[in-house]
Design a protein around this motif. Structure first.
Motif, mmCIF file in Angstrom:
data_model
loop_
_atom_site.group_PDB
_atom_site.id
_atom_site.type_symbol
_atom_site.label_atom_id
_atom_site.label_comp_id
_atom_site.label_asym_id
_atom_site.label_seq_id
_atom_site.Cartn_x
_atom_site.Cartn_y
_atom_site.Cartn_z
ATOM 1 N N LEU A 1 -7.483 3.702 3.944
ATOM 2 C CA LEU A 1 -8.630 3.189 3.197
ATOM 3 C C LEU A 1 -9.415 2.186 4.036
ATOM 4 O O LEU A 1 -8.863 1.556 4.956
ATOM 5 N N PRO A 2 -10.701 1.997 3.736
ATOM 6 C CA PRO A 2 -11.458 0.933 4.410
ATOM 7 C C PRO A 2 -10.777 -0.419 4.207
ATOM 8 O O PRO A 2 -10.118 -0.650 3.184
ATOM 9 N N LEU B 1 -7.649 -4.565 1.165
ATOM 10 C CA LEU B 1 -7.500 -5.972 0.799
ATOM 11 C C LEU B 1 -7.535 -6.142 -0.711
ATOM 12 O O LEU B 1 -6.777 -6.943 -1.275
ATOM 13 N N ALA B 2 -8.391 -5.368 -1.375
ATOM 14 C CA ALA B 2 -8.487 -5.455 -2.841
ATOM 15 C C ALA B 2 -7.159 -5.072 -3.494
ATOM 16 O O ALA B 2 -6.746 -5.672 -4.492
ATOM 17 N N LEU C 1 0.838 -1.191 0.000
ATOM 18 C CA LEU C 1 0.000 0.000 0.000
ATOM 19 C C LEU C 1 0.873 1.241 0.000
ATOM 20 O O LEU C 1 1.905 1.300 0.668
ATOM 21 N N LYS C 2 0.457 2.260 -0.766
ATOM 22 C CA LYS C 2 1.115 3.560 -0.682
ATOM 23 C C LYS C 2 0.712 4.229 0.638
ATOM 24 O O LYS C 2 -0.309 3.884 1.235
#
Length: 537
Positions: free
Chosen positions: A342-343, A348-349, A335-336
């Protein structure tokens, strides 16, 4: 600027000098062995000296058929240390492919594990260039019809532990070789240079990659014959990391036990390994709080598995992508900084995708009309180039099919989102075209494996007179006694996909065929599905 060649022996020399007390923990058939980098260095130099005494010349190939242990690690450095090429051979391939690989590479000598020796002995008469076999064992040599058979420990005894690695090597000279695990035709050889291996090792140590460092205890579960265990033994040695080597025929409980006992911080393997480990963790009590990363590659990881590791066991999961031709690291999913809030579902996506391109490489995603838009929808083939990307196959006329205009055509179809994150949709040959529209078998598989009673799932196409092709899901249940039905499985994924994406059928199986490195073998699975429908008509 000074010119200095990037050479593999320099990585071991750094470990000897700066991390002489750090350990390599090696499991063999006789138990656990512990060596410091100082001791590994001495043993590697003795091995290099013996290889030269035997007559191995620069550029010649030294084959290995072995699991993950300290002797294999010594070969990783000793062979390039005299300017020769270490050729790691996949012991899970068919005898016919092993014969082909050894003869095609023209291996001069083979180093084999004791439990693999019967396989080598059975095909030895068909090996054209091999002059001797060295058995890596703690026991007495097995009786053999092969004349030149040696015990590793006895063989290196006469080598000098003060042997100096060859220094007049050009960094572009070959140092390693692996062959693809062919699903059709013969395997294809890929040659790695000193330079490509050193740069690839550096990429593994970047903070936004695997971030390997001296403070890590690294356990490569991915076999050392599978793209050099993804380069992890090289990078771990260079950085001075503790290495935990699980040895032959490990089991999920053995891996879980080693993670706990050796305080493993980073481990790496294919999804089937982590599915089995997750099942072991669910059934028995182990401590995994030392882990800072589980690296997963080889094929797409189910989102449900990622979620289980991260939410249930608090273990960060690093999804990565690569192939034999890319040494293999090409992308890592992280992740950045501004995505951390984010939720959970959105994070996870992102984590379930293959991730961002590693610094040092270039990519294009080519569709039918040119490069695709970064909208997470348009699909195209992933093209790569860079200093640790191969530019040809070894003495193989199939080179022109894959390496075109300076780019590696991976054969993997992907999308790219607006952040530049790659998602592998499928292999070009595994995409399902139904009614003129594409269906991703990978997306369906990941959704199916999120079901609580689905252990493994693979989706293949079957011919259809109206729609050209239709998907069929092949499923292995965790508990067959739970009476999970086809309708229940399809209802589970129905909210996620358009109606025409849903598989026409679900076939429950005891096992899904896999390649030698643990990927679903869809060619064989398609044959099984066709035979299944012939018998049920």
């Amino acid at each position: 600027m000074m010119k200095g060649d990037l050479l593999i022996p320099s990585m071991l020399e750094r470990a000897e000098r700066f991390f002489p007390k750090k350990e390599v923990v090696s499991r063999t058939s006789s138990g656990i062995h512990r060596f410091t980098y100082k001791e590994i260095g001495k043993r590697t130099r003795k091995l290099a000296d013996r290889l030269q005494q035997f007559g191995i010349q620069r550029g010649q190939k030294v084959g290995t058929l072995a699991w993950n242990h300290h002797r294999h690690l010594e070969l990783y450095f000793a062979v390039p240390g005299i300017g020769a090429v270490v050729h790691t051979i996949n012991i899970r391939l068919s005898p016919e492919h092993i014969i082909y690989i050894i003869n095609h590479a023209e291996d001069e000598i083979l180093f084999v594990d004791e439990d693999v020796f019967p396989l080598v002995e059975a095909v030895y008469d068909k090996l054209k260039t091999v002059k001797a076999v060295v058995v890596m064992t703690d026991n007495e040599l097995p009786e053999s019809k092969i004349e030149s058979v040696f015990s590793y420990e006895e063989w290196i005894r006469d080598g000098s532990e003060s042997f100096e690695f060859v220094k007049d090597i050009d960094e572009t000279e070959p140092a390693g070789m692996c062959f693809t695990s062919a699903t059709t035709g013969n395997p294809k050889g890929v040659v790695y240079t000193h330079r490509s291996t050193v740069l690839h090792s550096m990429s593994l140590s970047l903070a936004d990659s695997a971030a390997l460092s001296e403070s890590d205890s690294v356990m490569a579960v991915v076999p050392m014959f599978h793209v050099n265990a993804w380069g992890i033994p090289y990078a771990s040695t260079w950085m001075g990391s503790t290495q935990v080597m699980p040895g032959p025929r490990f089991t999920p409980d053995l891996l879980a036990g080693m993670i706990e006992k050796e305080q493993v911080t980073v481990t790496a393997g294919v999804p089937t390994i982590w599915l089995a480990l997750l099942k072991e963790l669910e059934e028995n009590d182990y401590r995994t709080d030392s882990l800072r990363a589980v690296i997963c590659g080889g094929s797409a990881a189910p989102a449900g598995m990622i979620q289980a590791f991260e939410e249930k066991y608090n273990v960060p999961f690093l999804h990565a992508y690569g192939m034999t031709e890319t040494s293999p690291l090409a992308t890592v999913s992280r992740l950045k900084s501004y995505q951390l809030d984010l939720p959970q579902e959105e994070k996870l996506a992102v984590r379930a995708k293959q991730g961002l391109l590693i610094p040092g490489l270039e990519m294009k995603v080519a569709g039918s009309g040119g490069e695709v838009a970064w909208n997470d929808e348009e699909m195209g083939e992933l093209l790569l180039r860079g200093p640790w990307i191969a530019d040809s196959y070894y003495k193989d006329d199939r080179t022109d099919e894959t390496f075109i205009d300076g780019w590696l055509h991976t054969g993997d179809v992907c999308t790219v989102d607006e952040e530049g994150v790659i998602k592998i949709v499928d292999r070009t040959k595994d995409l399902i075209k139904s009614g003129g529209e594409w269906i991703s078998s990978v997306d369906l598989e990941n959704a199916l494996m999120a079901h609580e009673n689905v252990f493994e799932a693979s989706v293949v196409s079957v011919p259809d007179p109206e729609w050209q092709e239709r998907p069929v899901a092949c499923v292995v249940l965790k508990d067959a006694d739970k009476n999970t039905s086809k309708e229940e499985v399809l209802d589970f994924i129905r909210p996620t996909f358009a109606k025409w994406w849903l598989p026409d059928d679900v076939i429950f199986m005891e096992e899904i065929p896999k390649t030698s490195v643990g990927k679903f073998l869809k060619r064989a699975l398609r044959d099984q599905v066709q035979e299944y429908y012939k018998q049920t008509k």
